[in-house]
Design a protein around this motif. Structure first.
Motif, short mmCIF file in Angstrom:
data_model
loop_
_atom_site.label_atom_id
_atom_site.label_comp_id
_atom_site.label_asym_id
_atom_site.label_seq_id
_atom_site.Cartn_x
_atom_site.Cartn_y
_atom_site.Cartn_z
N SER A 158 8.28 -15.52 4.98
CA SER A 158 7.43 -15.35 4.03
C SER A 158 7.28 -14.12 3.64
N LYS A 159 7.63 -12.96 4.51
CA LYS A 159 7.77 -11.31 4.53
C LYS A 159 9.10 -10.88 3.90
N ALA A 160 10.04 -11.78 4.04
CA ALA A 160 11.33 -11.51 3.91
C ALA A 160 11.84 -10.81 2.51
N GLY A 161 11.31 -11.60 1.66
CA GLY A 161 11.52 -11.70 0.03
C GLY A 161 10.87 -10.22 -0.28
N SER A 162 9.66 -9.75 0.04
CA SER A 162 9.17 -8.58 -0.38
C SER A 162 9.84 -7.53 0.12
N LYS A 163 10.77 -7.58 1.20
CA LYS A 163 11.55 -6.49 1.71
C LYS A 163 12.65 -6.26 0.98
N LEU A 164 13.37 -7.08 0.32
CA LEU A 164 14.28 -7.03 -0.74
C LEU A 164 13.85 -6.52 -2.03
N ILE A 165 12.61 -6.89 -2.58
CA ILE A 165 12.05 -6.56 -3.71
C ILE A 165 11.77 -5.19 -3.97
N VAL A 166 11.56 -4.50 -2.65
CA VAL A 166 11.04 -3.19 -2.55
C VAL A 166 12.43 -2.26 -2.90
N GLU A 167 13.61 -2.66 -2.20
CA GLU A 167 14.87 -2.22 -2.42
C GLU A 167 15.43 -2.18 -3.97
N VAL A 168 14.93 -3.36 -4.38
CA VAL A 168 15.44 -3.51 -5.96
C VAL A 168 14.56 -2.66 -6.96
N LEU A 169 13.38 -2.74 -6.78
CA LEU A 169 12.35 -1.83 -7.48
C LEU A 169 12.41 -0.37 -7.24
N ALA A 170 13.01 0.04 -6.17
CA ALA A 170 13.18 1.41 -6.13
C ALA A 170 14.30 1.93 -6.82
N ILE A 171 15.19 0.93 -7.15
CA ILE A 171 16.47 1.15 -8.10
C ILE A 171 16.07 1.29 -9.50
N GLU A 172 14.93 0.28 -9.91
CA GLU A 172 14.61 -0.02 -11.16
C GLU A 172 13.47 1.07 -11.62
N LEU A 173 12.82 1.64 -10.82
CA LEU A 173 11.95 2.55 -11.09
C LEU A 173 12.13 3.84 -10.76
#
Length: 247
Positions: A158-173
């Motif tokens: 349940s927590k693994a997804g947000s770990k990847l979203i952090v990495e994607v958002l770091a690029i996008e923002l």
């Protein structure tokens, strides 16, 4: 550490435990803190007082961050109250259910994923829309996404997804100067573990070379660093704050 004076921070699930400690710590650095809670207004009021006693300014904001409409309302209310947002800490989450994968029930899956996965995703999404340029977005994850253990399948997944979203958002923002990171606590001495049998607490504590459980304020110190200007060159990272445990 650089002062957080004139910064506005929203912390989800901040009425107790790690979230409350984070609010108090950011308040000590001078931040204005929005304390989100779901269903315990008296605990939220205590958390607000703790921030104020630490030298900050705080207000409680009720919202269930497993609900999309509530997430949007929460961010809009904080924006209206304080005129903008500089720091968002996605902390709200349900504790682990320590059962083997074969024993996980559908209702457990829906409840845990509803907050830990869906809720975190859309809090991070709304933060990406609302945080001012140069801001900080911090997700509170879990060390169980780094070290597998029996009974941790549902919680870790349940927590693994947000770990990847952090990495994607770091690029996008990144082009806006916004950093996005996560903190991965290990076993921490909160209300979820305080009532465990002493034998179980001792077993968990022995997993750390330091021989003890973590404390909420130790996690809060890591978050305060990531929220500060000293962490401006850190983004897309996951800080393992678990006392060196490998289980």
């Amino acid at each position: 550490m650089t002062s957080l004076k004139d910064k506005v921070a929203l912390i989800t699930g901040a009425s107790r435990g790690i979230g409350r400690a984070i609010g108090e710590r950011l308040g000590r650095e001078g931040a204005t803190v929005a304390i989100n809670y779901r269903s315990r207004p008296e605990e939220a009021a205590e958390a607000v007082r703790a921030v104020e006693e630490a030298g900050g300014v705080a207000r409680p904001f009720q919202a269930d961050v497993a609900d999309m409409a509530d997430i949007r309302r929460l961010f809009a209310e904080v924006d209206t109250a304080f005129g903008g947002l500089d720091i968002v800490v996605a902390n709200a989450g349900l504790p682990f259910i320590g059962v083997p994968v074969v024993d996980v029930r559908e209702e457990d899956f829906d409840r845990i994923f509803g907050l830990n996965a869906k809720g975190s995703f859309f809090v991070l999404q709304e933060a990406a829309k609302r945080v001012r340029d140069g801001g900080r977005i911090i997700d509170i994850s879990t060390s169980t996404t780094a070290f597998t253990a029996q009974g941790m399948g549902l919680h870790a997944a349940s927590k693994a997804g947000s770990k990847l979203i952090v990495e994607v958002l770091a690029i996008e923002l990144g082009h806006r100067g916004i950093t996005v990171n996560s903190v991965m606590p290990g076993a921490t001495n909160t209300e979820f573990i305080k009532d465990a049998p002493q034998e179980e607490r001792d077993r968990i504590a022995a997993g750390s070379p330091l021989g003890r459980l973590g404390e909420p304020d130790e996690i809060a110190d890591v978050v305060a660093f990531l929220a500060s200007d000293q962490a401006r060159w850190l983004t897309g990272q996951h800080v393992l704050a678990n006392g060196g445990a490998r289980v």
